[in-house]
Design a protein around this motif. Structure first.
Motif, PDB file in Angstrom:
ATOM      1  N   PRO A  49      -0.918  28.691  12.432  1.00 42.78           N
ATOM      2  CA  PRO A  49      -0.697  28.177  13.788  1.00 42.78           C
ATOM      3  C   PRO A  49      -0.140  29.275  14.689  1.00 42.78           C
ATOM      4  O   PRO A  49       0.587  30.164  14.232  1.00 42.78           O
ATOM      5  N   LEU A  50      -0.474  29.195  15.967  1.00 47.66           N
ATOM      6  CA  LEU A  50      -0.025  30.182  16.942  1.00 47.66           C
ATOM      7  C   LEU A  50       0.995  29.568  17.890  1.00 47.66           C
ATOM      8  O   LEU A  50       0.941  28.361  18.179  1.00 47.66           O
ATOM      9  N   ILE A  51       1.896  30.391  18.377  1.00 53.19           N
ATOM     10  CA  ILE A  51       2.841  29.926  19.394  1.00 53.19           C
ATOM     11  C   ILE A  51       2.032  29.424  20.581  1.00 53.19           C
ATOM     12  O   ILE A  51       1.081  30.062  21.017  1.00 53.19           O
ATOM     13  N   GLY A  52       2.384  28.248  21.054  1.00 53.33           N
ATOM     14  CA  GLY A  52       1.664  27.610  22.150  1.00 53.33           C
ATOM     15  C   GLY A  52       0.708  26.519  21.700  1.00 53.33           C
ATOM     16  O   GLY A  52       0.312  25.674  22.496  1.00 53.33           O
ATOM     17  N   ASP A  53       0.320  26.518  20.405  1.00 52.57           N
ATOM     18  CA  ASP A  53      -0.565  25.464  19.903  1.00 52.57           C
ATOM     19  C   ASP A  53       0.129  24.109  19.987  1.00 52.57           C
ATOM     20  O   ASP A  53       1.337  23.989  19.737  1.00 52.57           O
ATOM     21  N   LEU A  54      -0.649  23.094  20.303  1.00 54.34           N
ATOM     22  CA  LEU A  54      -0.175  21.719  20.290  1.00 54.34           C
ATOM     23  C   LEU A  54      -0.591  21.135  18.946  1.00 54.34           C
ATOM     24  O   LEU A  54      -1.777  21.158  18.603  1.00 54.34           O
ATOM     25  N   VAL A  55       0.387  20.677  18.160  1.00 57.76           N
ATOM     26  CA  VAL A  55       0.101  20.262  16.789  1.00 57.76           C
ATOM     27  C   VAL A  55       0.630  18.865  16.505  1.00 57.76           C
ATOM     28  O   VAL A  55       1.506  18.354  17.203  1.00 57.76           O
ATOM     29  N   ILE A  56       0.072  18.285  15.460  1.00 53.36           N
ATOM     30  CA  ILE A  56       0.629  17.059  14.899  1.00 53.36           C
ATOM     31  C   ILE A  56       1.190  17.441  13.538  1.00 53.36           C
ATOM     32  O   ILE A  56       0.575  18.204  12.797  1.00 53.36           O
ATOM     33  N   ALA A  57       2.382  16.932  13.254  1.00 59.50           N
ATOM     34  CA  ALA A  57       3.066  17.281  12.004  1.00 59.50           C
ATOM     35  C   ALA A  57       3.802  16.072  11.453  1.00 59.50           C
ATOM     36  O   ALA A  57       4.108  15.131  12.194  1.00 59.50           O
ATOM     37  N   ARG A  58       4.087  16.127  10.171  1.00 58.86           N
ATOM     38  CA  ARG A  58       4.976  15.123   9.578  1.00 58.86           C
ATOM     39  C   ARG A  58       6.398  15.458  10.015  1.00 58.86           C
ATOM     40  O   ARG A  58       6.783  16.621  10.029  1.00 58.86           O
ATOM     41  N   HIS A  59       7.167  14.437  10.360  1.00 61.24           N
ATOM     42  CA  HIS A  59       8.564  14.657  10.746  1.00 61.24           C
ATOM     43  C   HIS A  59       9.323  15.148   9.513  1.00 61.24           C
ATOM     44  O   HIS A  59       9.152  14.613   8.414  1.00 61.24           O
ATOM     45  N   PRO A  60      10.163  16.185   9.668  1.00 64.70           N
ATOM     46  CA  PRO A  60      10.832  16.761   8.496  1.00 64.70           C
ATOM     47  C   PRO A  60      11.880  15.868   7.840  1.00 64.70           C
ATOM     48  O   PRO A  60      12.198  16.058   6.669  1.00 64.70           O
ATOM     49  N   THR A  61      12.422  14.888   8.566  1.00 61.80           N
ATOM     50  CA  THR A  61      13.475  14.055   7.972  1.00 61.80           C
ATOM     51  C   THR A  61      13.166  12.559   7.996  1.00 61.80           C
ATOM     52  O   THR A  61      13.824  11.801   7.300  1.00 61.80           O
TER      53      THR A  61
END
Length: 114
Positions: A49-61
């Motif tokens: 991934p690059l700085i500025g990318d809009l991503v979907i991720a699993r929440h870490p907590t």
């Protein structure tokens, strides 16, 4: 979010994109509560991934919760700093996630019907 919507819809129909609904206000003004986005789940198989990318991720907590945020940086341990676009600090949270929690890159959006 650069690709044309026609191409993205075709990729969604062929199961190369996943459709997700936005909840919350952390990505205003770009994404509103109820907007839907298409996500490229294969975006980071051959490149990080690059700085500025809009991503979907699993929440870490928070188990089971997914978040949509923009990559703002990478720390010395290789964790990605994700942050919402909302200029209101109370609405734009920041989290650090390991690469394994990033599910894909947001490629396009569909505004919510009001």
């Amino acid at each position: 979010m650069q690709e044309s919507n026609c191409k993205e819809i075709l990729l969604w129909l062929t199961r190369r994109r996943r459709r997700c609904r936005v909840t919350g206000l952390s990505m205003l003004p770009l994404l509103s509560n109820g907007d839907e986005v298409l996500v490229d789940l294969y975006a980071y198989r051959n490149r990080p991934p690059l700085i500025g990318d809009l991503v979907i991720a699993r929440h870490p907590t928070q188990v089971g919760q997914k978040i949509i945020k923009r990559i703002k940086g990478v720390d010395e341990d290789g964790r990605y700093q994700l942050r919402g676009d909302n200029p209101d600090p109370a609405r734009s949270s920041s989290v650090l996630v390991h690469f394994s929690l990033i599910l894909g890159r947001v490629t396009s959006r569909f505004a919510a019907v009001k």
